[in-house]
Design a protein around this motif. Sequence first.
Motif, PDB file in Angstrom:
ATOM      1  N   GLU A  41      27.707 -64.246  17.891  1.00  0.00           N
ATOM      2  CA  GLU A  41      26.401 -63.902  18.447  1.00  0.00           C
ATOM      3  C   GLU A  41      26.295 -64.547  19.821  1.00  0.00           C
ATOM      4  O   GLU A  41      26.856 -65.625  20.048  1.00  0.00           O
ATOM      5  CB  GLU A  41      25.267 -64.404  17.552  1.00  0.00           C
ATOM      6  CG  GLU A  41      25.190 -63.729  16.212  1.00  0.00           C
ATOM      7  CD  GLU A  41      24.735 -62.281  16.278  1.00  0.00           C
ATOM      8  OE1 GLU A  41      24.280 -61.816  17.346  1.00  0.00           O
ATOM      9  OE2 GLU A  41      24.845 -61.598  15.252  1.00  0.00           O
ATOM     10  N   THR A  86      21.463 -55.017   9.638  1.00  0.00           N
ATOM     11  CA  THR A  86      20.848 -56.207  10.220  1.00  0.00           C
ATOM     12  C   THR A  86      19.368 -56.235   9.872  1.00  0.00           C
ATOM     13  O   THR A  86      18.753 -55.202   9.616  1.00  0.00           O
ATOM     14  CB  THR A  86      21.014 -56.260  11.759  1.00  0.00           C
ATOM     15  OG1 THR A  86      20.333 -55.152  12.356  1.00  0.00           O
ATOM     16  CG2 THR A  86      22.484 -56.265  12.149  1.00  0.00           C
ATOM     17  N   ALA A  89      15.308 -61.506  12.673  1.00  0.00           N
ATOM     18  CA  ALA A  89      15.532 -62.945  12.495  1.00  0.00           C
ATOM     19  C   ALA A  89      14.652 -63.766  13.437  1.00  0.00           C
ATOM     20  O   ALA A  89      14.956 -64.921  13.722  1.00  0.00           O
ATOM     21  CB  ALA A  89      17.007 -63.273  12.728  1.00  0.00           C
ATOM     22  N   HIS A  92      13.827 -66.883  11.660  1.00  0.00           N
ATOM     23  CA  HIS A  92      14.903 -67.570  10.937  1.00  0.00           C
ATOM     24  C   HIS A  92      15.275 -68.849  11.697  1.00  0.00           C
ATOM     25  O   HIS A  92      15.592 -68.798  12.885  1.00  0.00           O
ATOM     26  CB  HIS A  92      16.115 -66.644  10.805  1.00  0.00           C
ATOM     27  CG  HIS A  92      17.156 -67.153   9.875  1.00  0.00           C
ATOM     28  ND1 HIS A  92      18.172 -67.982  10.289  1.00  0.00           N
ATOM     29  CD2 HIS A  92      17.330 -66.954   8.546  1.00  0.00           C
ATOM     30  CE1 HIS A  92      18.940 -68.258   9.252  1.00  0.00           C
ATOM     31  NE2 HIS A  92      18.456 -67.648   8.180  1.00  0.00           N
ATOM     32  N   MET A  95      19.241 -68.268  13.010  1.00  0.00           N
ATOM     33  CA  MET A  95      19.594 -67.051  13.759  1.00  0.00           C
ATOM     34  C   MET A  95      18.632 -66.735  14.904  1.00  0.00           C
ATOM     35  O   MET A  95      18.981 -65.980  15.802  1.00  0.00           O
ATOM     36  CB  MET A  95      19.695 -65.856  12.806  1.00  0.00           C
ATOM     37  CG  MET A  95      20.839 -65.963  11.813  1.00  0.00           C
ATOM     38  SD  MET A  95      22.472 -66.179  12.577  1.00  0.00           S
ATOM     39  CE  MET A  95      22.674 -64.624  13.415  1.00  0.00           C
ATOM     40  N   ARG A  96      17.454 -67.318  14.936  1.00  0.00           N
ATOM     41  CA  ARG A  96      16.526 -67.052  16.044  1.00  0.00           C
ATOM     42  C   ARG A  96      17.002 -67.667  17.358  1.00  0.00           C
ATOM     43  O   ARG A  96      16.431 -67.424  18.408  1.00  0.00           O
ATOM     44  CB  ARG A  96      15.131 -67.550  15.696  1.00  0.00           C
ATOM     45  CG  ARG A  96      15.026 -69.054  15.655  1.00  0.00           C
ATOM     46  CD  ARG A  96      13.619 -69.501  15.380  1.00  0.00           C
ATOM     47  NE  ARG A  96      13.569 -70.946  15.257  1.00  0.00           N
ATOM     48  CZ  ARG A  96      12.724 -71.590  14.501  1.00  0.00           C
ATOM     49  NH1 ARG A  96      11.828 -70.931  13.803  1.00  0.00           N
ATOM     50  NH2 ARG A  96      12.756 -72.900  14.445  1.00  0.00           N
ATOM     51  N   LYS A 105      15.328 -60.961  17.743  1.00  0.00           N
ATOM     52  CA  LYS A 105      16.439 -61.671  17.115  1.00  0.00           C
ATOM     53  C   LYS A 105      16.861 -60.892  15.872  1.00  0.00           C
ATOM     54  O   LYS A 105      16.024 -60.422  15.105  1.00  0.00           O
ATOM     55  CB  LYS A 105      16.045 -63.090  16.726  1.00  0.00           C
ATOM     56  CG  LYS A 105      15.394 -63.888  17.839  1.00  0.00           C
ATOM     57  CD  LYS A 105      16.179 -63.873  19.123  1.00  0.00           C
ATOM     58  CE  LYS A 105      15.471 -64.686  20.189  1.00  0.00           C
ATOM     59  NZ  LYS A 105      15.867 -64.359  21.502  1.00  0.00           N
ATOM     60  N   ARG A 106      18.166 -60.745  15.680  1.00  0.00           N
ATOM     61  CA  ARG A 106      18.712 -59.975  14.566  1.00  0.00           C
ATOM     62  C   ARG A 106      19.723 -60.835  13.815  1.00  0.00           C
ATOM     63  O   ARG A 106      20.330 -61.739  14.378  1.00  0.00           O
ATOM     64  CB  ARG A 106      19.435 -58.706  15.049  1.00  0.00           C
ATOM     65  CG  ARG A 106      18.650 -57.788  15.937  1.00  0.00           C
ATOM     66  CD  ARG A 106      17.464 -57.129  15.303  1.00  0.00           C
ATOM     67  NE  ARG A 106      17.791 -56.372  14.114  1.00  0.00           N
ATOM     68  CZ  ARG A 106      16.873 -55.998  13.213  1.00  0.00           C
ATOM     69  NH1 ARG A 106      15.617 -56.310  13.377  1.00  0.00           N
ATOM     70  NH2 ARG A 106      17.231 -55.311  12.150  1.00  0.00           N
ATOM     71  N   SER A 107      19.914 -60.528  12.550  1.00  0.00           N
ATOM     72  CA  SER A 107      20.920 -61.201  11.737  1.00  0.00           C
ATOM     73  C   SER A 107      21.581 -60.173  10.832  1.00  0.00           C
ATOM     74  O   SER A 107      20.907 -59.274  10.314  1.00  0.00           O
ATOM     75  CB  SER A 107      20.275 -62.288  10.879  1.00  0.00           C
ATOM     76  OG  SER A 107      21.241 -62.880  10.025  1.00  0.00           O
ATOM     77  N   ALA A 133      17.224 -62.779   4.389  1.00  0.00           N
ATOM     78  CA  ALA A 133      17.896 -63.706   5.305  1.00  0.00           C
ATOM     79  C   ALA A 133      18.693 -64.732   4.507  1.00  0.00           C
ATOM     80  O   ALA A 133      18.239 -65.220   3.470  1.00  0.00           O
ATOM     81  CB  ALA A 133      16.866 -64.406   6.180  1.00  0.00           C
TER      82      ALA A 133
END
Length: 145
Positions: A41, A86, A89, A92, A95-96, A105-107, A133
């Motif tokens: 990432e 995904t 996030a 999160h 992951m943020r 933000k994605r996870s 998550a």
Amino acid sequence: MKIQSTQDCSKRAFVSSTRTAIRARSPRSRTIFASIETCFEPDWCSGKAMPTRITLASGEPMGLAGLWAQWRLPEGETVHSFTMLTINADEHPFMRNFHKPQDEKRSVVILPPDRYDDWLQARASESGEFLRAWPAELMAIDKSP
């Protein structure tokens, strides 16, 4: 076998729950999980995108939820495609910290190992229960080269 690749091979989970994606899952698109050791990432803390290697803190591989499909090009060639699911996030704790500050933000969706078979057997209407998550304390940044 030809594999179709795109620059961004992830699919937002909320799109997957729409009628179009559900229709795409049956019968031509199917659930899959990809076993990977790491994902990358972009970390923007320095103001520039720095690829950051993310792993599970345990060092075990992670199983990512995804969809795959097989289809034919107009020329008759069979193509296989794959997308990782995904989720948002923004909140999160781990992951943020990735992607541009102004971007969502994605996870990836990480599946618990004891649920792989459940994911592979799930109907589209049951997929939502997997879109959770992964606990931040179970994730790590791997600084090895």
